[in-house]
Design a protein around this motif. Structure first.
Motif, PDB file in Angstrom:
ATOM      1  N   GLU A   1      39.282  40.181  42.631  1.00 39.90           N
ATOM      2  CA  GLU A   1      37.833  40.065  42.457  1.00 39.90           C
ATOM      3  C   GLU A   1      37.652  40.407  40.978  1.00 39.90           C
ATOM      4  OE1 GLU A   1      36.382  38.091  44.409  1.00 39.90           O
ATOM      5  OE2 GLU A   1      37.549  37.955  46.358  1.00 39.90           O
ATOM      6  N   PHE A   2      36.636  40.164  40.515  1.00 40.86           N
ATOM      7  CA  PHE A   2      35.793  40.798  39.050  1.00 40.86           C
ATOM      8  C   PHE A   2      34.498  40.772  38.729  1.00 40.86           C
ATOM      9  CE2 PHE A   2      40.019  39.344  38.085  1.00 40.86           C
ATOM     10  CZ  PHE A   2      40.833  39.502  37.979  1.00 40.86           C
ATOM     11  N   SER A   3      34.295  41.184  38.071  1.00 37.60           N
ATOM     12  CA  SER A   3      32.312  41.929  37.802  1.00 37.60           C
ATOM     13  C   SER A   3      32.599  40.986  37.178  1.00 37.60           C
ATOM     14  CB  SER A   3      32.068  42.822  38.148  1.00 37.60           C
ATOM     15  OG  SER A   3      30.115  43.036  37.957  1.00 37.60           O
ATOM     16  N   PHE A   4      31.143  39.712  36.747  1.00 36.38           N
ATOM     17  CA  PHE A   4      30.693  39.069  35.400  1.00 36.38           C
ATOM     18  C   PHE A   4      29.965  39.694  34.982  1.00 36.38           C
ATOM     19  CE2 PHE A   4      31.542  34.450  33.768  1.00 36.38           C
ATOM     20  CZ  PHE A   4      30.795  34.789  32.389  1.00 36.38           C
ATOM     21  N   SER A   5      29.079  40.283  34.259  1.00 36.64           N
ATOM     22  CA  SER A   5      27.990  40.390  33.742  1.00 36.64           C
ATOM     23  C   SER A   5      27.665  39.326  32.245  1.00 36.64           C
ATOM     24  CB  SER A   5      27.800  41.710  33.329  1.00 36.64           C
ATOM     25  OG  SER A   5      28.684  42.727  34.116  1.00 36.64           O
TER      26      SER A   5
END
Length: 642
Positions: A276-280
């Motif tokens: 799981e990752f945060s894509f900004s």
């Protein structure tokens, strides 16, 4: 003032409770005082709670204002230093030119002065000799003449034989040519000021890669920039950056941003590990709408097939044979609930949808063409129900007309529909092979094209009142006057720019054999742009072609594929007031937007309620996009900001 009237919301005395307020509910003032205080305190707390947000906004806007001023000052300094440097370079060049000019002139003058000196010396010698000889001859005695005769003869003979440099040894040519016209033009265009009106909270990102990706697979998403009024920004150079971080805040993946120079940007990345990752996505350091996104990366081996991944084989909407592999999603009606929470936080552009499969009012079976009128009506060609249905701009049913049959005024297979300037409804009837004209209330008026048309599909009206009809079966476009007189026709079977594909080519995925019912023909729908040019979707060529009002080919755009600006069998087409071209991408089940020259701009977001084989397209009088969602047997209206 010991009492309070709840109806009038005012304080009063005892006498008033028995007078004008005797019919009202009154309570002791002290009882209501605490309630009013509590209510006011609640309201006060609510607005006070907004103060931190306002302070943060003030700080942010102030910081941006300071950045703007700082960058302006930096730009002024850069401009000044650049032009001072140019001035120094010009002055140096001026000095060099003058110095070189002096040196060349000096060299030439030395040659000329030496020649001049020689000529003057010769002149003096001759004049001196001539004077002396003439004096001797005129005034000398016989003895004197005889004494100098030999010496003078030799001197005169020598002067007569002497060669003098009588032809110039140099020329007087010395000019200075300075070509200034090109330099002036360069100076006039020297320096470009770069800015955009793009801001983060109105700009949107689209693409599956916002939330899902496969490890090791290059993935791209599209960012479409908009200004404060949510208008599309049509220039590039915005400061967009992307960050993909793990749950612990570490940057894990490199990203690349490609500027399409038209207000859209492609952001690409390749995940090296699952999780799981945060894509900004940050535009001028501010998040675009919905950012940061929750991105999940999985191994290809862990992916299970879902309906989204299945390439369905469905018949071409022309119904004439060829099969195209269509990428689509069809969901049960229970999933269409508007109360269902959207998984994608990006605001979906859907305003409403009308219809289910059926034969009653506001029900459809394979609807195809759709059109709109200036008085706020949406007109739908319900193909398999052999009728036309009319709705208001907000989706309310108005009327339905049409009787199945092959006589004038009857409908056998209505496919295309448009509304002319008088409000008449013009219907392309594929199986009857003509175009029928009805009044705005559905009364038959006339038919045109009988005996000429083989399979009319799309229809439109140009600014001259001509009826433009796409003959899907004949692979050409007919232009009729309103009375049915043929003006011209253009197009033929083939794959060139001026032709439409008759059958499958190497660039389309078809069944090994065509249906026995005949070949799959190509031109489908048509629209007219603000230059009165004719815009035609070419189904099997996977392109959109633009022609002049007289049928001369101008240009085309599109190719086969699933990327931005590519098509998998385009169908419906519409043109907005700015000349932007909106295209229904049937095989990819999406709607794409292009500028007037065919450059890709954006998608219309249909994520919450996916399309399934969209066909006809039209712009409503209030500026929205209406699309015939044929596979879902309904039409949908989407928000569209021009």
């Amino acid at each position: 003032m010991e009492f309070y009237c709840e109806s009038c919301e005012t304080a009063m005395c005892l006498e008033c409770t028995e007078g004008e307020h005797r019919e009202h509910v009154t309570v002791p003032l002290r009882d209501v005082l605490e309630q009013q205080k509590a209510a006011l305190k609640t309201q006060l707390d609510a607005i006070r709670n907004r103060l931190p947000q306002l302070r943060a906004a003030i700080e942010l806007v102030g910081e941006i204002s300071k950045q703007l001023t700082d960058r302006k000052n930096e730009a002024v300094t850069e401009i000044s230093s650049t032009f001072e440097e140019l001035e120094r370079a010009l002055h140096l060049r001026k000095t060099t030119l003058i110095t070189d000019l002096e040196n060349i002139c000096c060299t030439k003058q030395k040659v000329l002065q030496a020649q001049l000196s020689s000529l003057l010396q010769g002149k003096d010698n001759i004049q001196s000799c001539s004077s002396f000889t003439e004096q001797a001859l005129s005034h000398g005695s016989a003895t004197e003449v005889l004494l100098v005769q030999k010496q003078m003869g030799e001197r005169v003979s020598a002067l007569a034989r002497h060669t003098y440099p009588e032809q110039p040894h140099e020329n007087g040519h010395l000019d200075c040519q300075v070509e200034t016209e090109g330099l002036r033009r360069s100076i006039q265009n020297l320096g470009v000021l770069i800015t955009t009106g793009a801001i983060g909270h109105t700009s949107v990102a689209t693409g599956e890669g916002l939330r899902h990706t496969l490890v090791g697979q290059h993935t791209t998403v599209t960012v479409t920039t908009k200004d404060k009024d949510s208008e599309l920004v049509k220039t590039g150079n915005a400061a967009l950056r992307a960050e993909i971080m793990s749950v612990d805040g570490a940057v894990t993946t490199e990203t690349e941003v490609v500027d399409n120079k038209n207000g859209t940007y492609e952001v690409g990345y390749t995940m090296r590990s699952e999780g799981e990752f945060s894509f900004s996505l940050l535009l001028y350091d501010q998040p675009v709408r919905g950012s940061p996104f929750r991105l999940r990366a999985v191994k290809p081996s862990d992916v299970l097939q879902s309906p989204d991944d299945v390439k369905r084989r469905v018949k071409s909407p022309s119904g004439t044979g060829g099969h195209i592999r269509q990428k689509a999603v069809r969901r049960p009606s229970s999933m269409y609930s508007t109360t269902k929470k959207k998984e994608n936080p990006i605001e979906d552009e859907l305003i409403y949808r009308v219809g289910t499969r059926g034969r009653d009012k506001a029900e459809f079976t394979n609807l195809q063409g759709i059109s709109t009128s200036s008085n706020g009506r949406i007109v739908v060609a319900d193909s398999n129900n052999q009728c036309i249905q009319v709705f208001s701009n907000d989706g309310a049913f108005k009327l339905r007309f049409g009787v199945r049959g092959r006589s004038p005024g009857q409908l056998q297979r209505p496919t295309g529909v448009t509304v002319d300037m008088n409000g008449d409804i013009i219907v392309a009837d594929y199986d009857n092979r003509w175009v029928s004209i009805f009044s705005s209330d559905g009364k038959f008026k006339s038919k045109i094209g009988a005996g000429r048309l083989m399979g009319p599909k799309g229809v439109a009206v140009d600014r001259n009142g001509h009826i433009i009809t796409v003959d899907n079966k004949a692979c050409c476009v007919f232009i009729f006057q309103a009375n049915g007189k043929l003006v011209t026709k253009f197009g033929a079977r083939g794959t060139s720019d001026r032709q439409f594909t008759e059958k499958s080519g190497t660039n389309i995925s078809l069944e090994p054999k065509l249906s026995k019912s005949g070949p799959a023909f190509s031109p489908h729908f048509v629209a007219i742009n603000n230059k009165n040019e004719i815009v035609v979707t070419d189904f099997h060529n996977h392109s959109v072609k633009v022609y002049s009002a007289d049928g001369e080919f101008l240009f085309k755009f599109g190719s086969h594929g699933e990327g931005n600006g590519q098509f998998n069998a385009p169908t419906g087409v519409a043109v907005d007031a700015n000349g932007n071209i909106i295209v229904a991408d049937w095989g990819n089940s999406r709607i794409q937007v292009f500028d007037s020259s065919g450059s890709f701009l954006s998608y219309i977001n249909t994520t919450a309620d996916p399309l399934y084989g969209p066909q006809g397209l039209s712009l409503t009088s209030d500026g929205h996009v209406a699309v015939a969602d044929s596979g879902n047997h309904c039409f949908k209206v989407y928000r569209y900001l021009q």
